[in-house]
Write an enzyme that holds these catalytic residues in place. Structure first.
Site, PDB file in Angstrom:
ATOM      1  N   SER A  22      56.915  33.182  49.653  1.00 30.57           N
ATOM      2  CA  SER A  22      55.623  33.814  48.855  1.00 30.57           C
ATOM      3  C   SER A  22      55.856  35.119  49.154  1.00 30.57           C
ATOM      4  O   SER A  22      55.042  35.996  48.673  1.00 30.57           O
ATOM      5  CB  SER A  22      54.446  33.231  49.006  1.00 30.57           C
ATOM      6  N   ASN A 109      47.847  29.997  59.415  1.00 27.35           N
ATOM      7  CA  ASN A 109      46.397  29.576  58.358  1.00 27.35           C
ATOM      8  C   ASN A 109      45.334  30.920  58.692  1.00 27.35           C
ATOM      9  O   ASN A 109      44.847  31.798  58.066  1.00 27.35           O
ATOM     10  CB  ASN A 109      45.978  27.878  58.494  1.00 27.35           C
ATOM     11  N   THR A 154      22.312  43.944  14.665  1.00 29.42           N
ATOM     12  CA  THR A 154      22.078  42.266  14.706  1.00 29.42           C
ATOM     13  C   THR A 154      23.760  41.254  13.427  1.00 29.42           C
ATOM     14  O   THR A 154      23.775  41.916  12.699  1.00 29.42           O
ATOM     15  CB  THR A 154      20.685  41.624  14.897  1.00 29.42           C
ATOM     16  N   HIS A 155      23.886  40.938  14.136  1.00 34.13           N
ATOM     17  CA  HIS A 155      24.755  39.717  13.336  1.00 34.13           C
ATOM     18  C   HIS A 155      25.593  40.331  12.512  1.00 34.13           C
ATOM     19  O   HIS A 155      26.490  40.438  10.792  1.00 34.13           O
ATOM     20  CB  HIS A 155      24.000  39.451  12.506  1.00 34.13           C
ATOM     21  N   SER A 276      52.431  53.235  14.175  1.00 30.95           N
ATOM     22  CA  SER A 276      52.698  52.334  13.779  1.00 30.95           C
ATOM     23  C   SER A 276      54.523  52.501  13.353  1.00 30.95           C
ATOM     24  O   SER A 276      54.914  54.008  13.069  1.00 30.95           O
ATOM     25  CB  SER A 276      52.121  51.695  12.818  1.00 30.95           C
ATOM     26  N   LYS A 282      49.343  55.409  10.062  1.00 30.19           N
ATOM     27  CA  LYS A 282      48.536  54.905  10.991  1.00 30.19           C
ATOM     28  C   LYS A 282      48.142  55.097  12.668  1.00 30.19           C
ATOM     29  O   LYS A 282      48.600  56.433  12.875  1.00 30.19           O
ATOM     30  CB  LYS A 282      49.424  53.429  11.787  1.00 30.19           C
ATOM     31  N   ASN A 284      47.049  53.505  15.696  1.00 29.34           N
ATOM     32  CA  ASN A 284      45.654  52.568  16.089  1.00 29.34           C
ATOM     33  C   ASN A 284      44.973  52.111  17.719  1.00 29.34           C
ATOM     34  O   ASN A 284      45.705  53.231  18.707  1.00 29.34           O
ATOM     35  CB  ASN A 284      46.867  51.723  16.253  1.00 29.34           C
ATOM     36  N   GLU A 289      42.268  46.865  21.786  1.00 32.64           N
ATOM     37  CA  GLU A 289      42.890  45.849  22.075  1.00 32.64           C
ATOM     38  C   GLU A 289      43.404  45.637  23.322  1.00 32.64           C
ATOM     39  O   GLU A 289      43.691  44.328  23.890  1.00 32.64           O
ATOM     40  CB  GLU A 289      43.498  45.697  20.654  1.00 32.64           C
ATOM     41  N   TYR A 316      43.509  23.662  55.788  1.00 26.51           N
ATOM     42  CA  TYR A 316      44.550  24.228  54.793  1.00 26.51           C
ATOM     43  C   TYR A 316      45.725  23.346  53.640  1.00 26.51           C
ATOM     44  O   TYR A 316      46.018  22.563  54.630  1.00 26.51           O
ATOM     45  CB  TYR A 316      45.385  25.579  55.821  1.00 26.51           C
ATOM     46  N   GLN A 321      48.124  28.591  48.941  1.00 26.25           N
ATOM     47  CA  GLN A 321      49.454  29.919  48.361  1.00 26.25           C
ATOM     48  C   GLN A 321      49.683  31.070  47.071  1.00 26.25           C
ATOM     49  O   GLN A 321      49.359  31.454  47.227  1.00 26.25           O
ATOM     50  CB  GLN A 321      50.784  29.797  48.981  1.00 26.25           C
ATOM     51  N   LYS A 324      47.302  34.246  45.812  1.00 25.75           N
ATOM     52  CA  LYS A 324      47.086  35.447  45.678  1.00 25.75           C
ATOM     53  C   LYS A 324      47.970  35.927  44.124  1.00 25.75           C
ATOM     54  O   LYS A 324      47.217  37.138  43.909  1.00 25.75           O
ATOM     55  CB  LYS A 324      48.502  36.029  46.048  1.00 25.75           C
TER      56      LYS A 324
HETATM   57  N1  ARG Z   1      51.912  32.073  52.673  1.00 22.87           N
HETATM   58  C1  ARG Z   1      51.034  31.322  53.329  1.00 22.87           C
HETATM   59  C2  ARG Z   1      50.426  31.286  51.968  1.00 22.87           C
HETATM   60  O1  ARG Z   1      49.789  32.398  51.732  1.00 22.87           O
HETATM   61  C3  ARG Z   1      50.495  31.541  54.936  1.00 22.87           C
HETATM   62  C4  ARG Z   1      49.813  30.289  55.367  1.00 22.87           C
HETATM   63  C5  ARG Z   1      51.084  29.111  55.429  1.00 22.87           C
HETATM   64  N2  ARG Z   1      50.477  28.623  56.674  1.00 22.87           N
HETATM   65  C6  ARG Z   1      50.616  27.282  56.212  1.00 22.87           C
HETATM   66  N3  ARG Z   1      51.197  26.212  57.323  1.00 22.87           N
HETATM   67  N4  ARG Z   1      52.458  26.173  55.469  1.00 22.87           N
HETATM   68  O2  ARG Z   1      48.843  30.516  52.374  1.00 22.87           O
END
Ligand code: ARG
Length: 469
Positions: A22, A109, A154-155, A276, A282, A284, A289, A316, A321, A324
């Protein structure tokens, strides 16, 4: 070599290495990770779990790593999976075996749990700050347009008279709820999970009060299983952000309409519009948007994590993971949107004449016409029917209520007098709506004052929140 290589006889397959890691996205937690580790090491030293001198050495090493990362002199490695193990490996490379004592009485964890909470707390402050700035743009526009009459809809059909100030304060009130929701979220999540260990805490005599204090959390989590597996605060944050984006998307949609040649109520500054590649004429509203579009993206981030968390057993699981990228994406997206929306909106010019013209052509004073008769003693239902007939006549004759002669009025009801013209005047119609919440300039001035008081309080609360990140 992997930190956990002891139990294994083979190297991790390279595909798994990439898949499992990660570091590509959790590297942004480096500061929180190091700050958390500094607090943990200090506490270990104070509790005599490691030597004080070892704790000092670890802290020094971590500070050096932080500085080097900030200076752009550190390259993280996929081999060490995530930010936590990258930092730990770097530490041991730099200070030797003492570095290996850092992870005593801790698990990744609770480490990732505390890092994420610190990060989210900091980002909530950033978002509240941006939302308050945007709210002040809305208030300024309101102040400058207390008398800018426009049709309310309204509408999407012209309905009753309002003012641009009244409209702005509707959005300012939405922003107020968005801001208080984020502040509530911060308050609720302000709990330190460090000390939860992998799931069942630890037998070491750690002192969670020391780390709580050092890491600026209001409270500590009260159950270690929950401490490592709670992602409610991420979901709550993304729910709050989704609602905020929904509000931004509604205002974006309004701006898109106002800037169309069909409406021509407003024009965006050139700096906030795009052209455009083929149509030379144009101009825009791409920014609006995109904000409208990115709303779907933030909803997606919320749905993604809700689905990930569904039915996960305690405690956990690696699934977590996956929290994130969605959280980071939602935060980044909302910040970007607020950053661009505020100046775009502040520099937008209003075409007040067109607003006024639209207001005078849509029979938006028809309710006032019926109310006029009602005030003369005609039951509202009859007054409503009479006015409906008048409107029907006007449409067929290409007139508006104001352009009818007194004779036209009298032909329909003898209750009409010359004072009907004043009753139908849009200025009268707006000024008469002075009940709490209404568009009368005096009433909108009160609404503005209330939001300004809120902004002062929210700013004070934000300062306090910031002191605790
Ligand atoms: N990179 C892991 C996460 O974001 C950290 C925790 C990992 N813990 C484990 N027991 N694999 O969740």
């Amino acid at each position: 070599m992997k930190l956990w290589a002891g139990r294994f006889q083979k190297e991790t397959d390279l595909v798994v290495n990439d898949f499992n890691s990660s570091i590509q996205f959790d590297a942004r937690l480096y500061e929180e990770d190091i700050t958390g580790s500094i607090a943990h090491a200090t506490m270990l030293g104070e509790q005599g779990i490691i030597e004080k001198s070892e704790a000092d050495k670890i802290v020094e090493g971590l500070k050096g790593i932080l500085k080097d990362i900030q200076d752009g002199n550190v390259e993280f490695s996929m081999e060490y999976e995530d930010i936590h193990m990258n930092v730990e490996v770097l530490l041991t490379q730099r200070i030797g075996d003492t570095g290996k004592r850092l992870h005593t009485a801790r698990s990744r964890n609770d480490q990732v749990a505390v890092d994420m909470r610190m990060y989210v707390k900091k980002e909530i402050c950033e978002i509240v700050d941006l939302a308050l700035k945007f709210q002040s743009v809305l208030v300024e526009k309101a102040k400058a347009n207390l008398d800018t009459v426009m049709p309310g809809y309204t509408h999407l059909q012209r309905a009753q008279p309002t003012t641009f100030a009244h409209y702005m304060m509707a959005y300012a009130n939405m922003l107020k709820r968005d801001i208080t929701r984020l502040q509530d979220c911060y308050e609720r999540m302000d709990e330190m999970p460090l000390g939860s260990g992998a799931l069942a805490s630890t037998t070491y005599p750690i002192n969670r009060e020391i780390t709580r204090e050092m890491l600026n959390f209001a409270r500590m989590t009260d159950n270690s299983l929950d401490g490592v597996s709670d992602r409610d605060y991420c979901l709550e944050l993304m729910s709050d952000l989704s609602i905020m984006m929904m509000h931004l998307s509604r205002l974006s949609e309004e701006v898109i309409s106002w800037c169309s040649w069909e409406w021509r109520f407003a024009e965006l500054d050139d700096a906030y519009s795009t052209g455009s590649s083929i149509m030379p004429q144009k101009k825009n509203p791409d920014v609006c948007e995109l904000i409208r579009g990115k709303t779907g993206r933030v909803y997606g981030d919320l749905m993604g994590l809700l689905t990930t968390m569904k039915a996960l057993p305690l405690a956990y699981n690696k699934d977590m993971q996956e929290d994130k990228e969605g959280v980071f994406d939602a935060i980044d997206t909302v910040k970007q949107c607020l950053e661009v929306f505020a100046p775009m909106f502040a520099t937008m010019t209003l075409r007040k004449k067109n607003m006024r013209k639209a207001a005078s052509e849509g029979f938006i004073n028809a309710t006032d016409c019926a109310d006029y008769l009602t005030k003369k003693g005609v039951p509202f239902r009859d007054a409503y029917m009479i006015t409906g007939r008048l409107v029907n006549n006007c449409i067929r004759a290409g007139e508006t209520l104001e352009t009818l002669t007194l004779r036209d009025f009298a032909a329909i009801s003898k209750e009409f007098g010359a004072d009907v013209y004043d009753a139908l005047d849009l200025k009268t119609c707006v000024e008469g709506r002075k009940v709490v919440g209404g568009p009368a300039p005096s009433e909108v001035t009160r609404q503005i004052g209330k939001i300004e008081d809120f902004m002062t309080e929210a700013q004070e609360l934000l300062e306090q929140m910031r002191e605790h990140t």
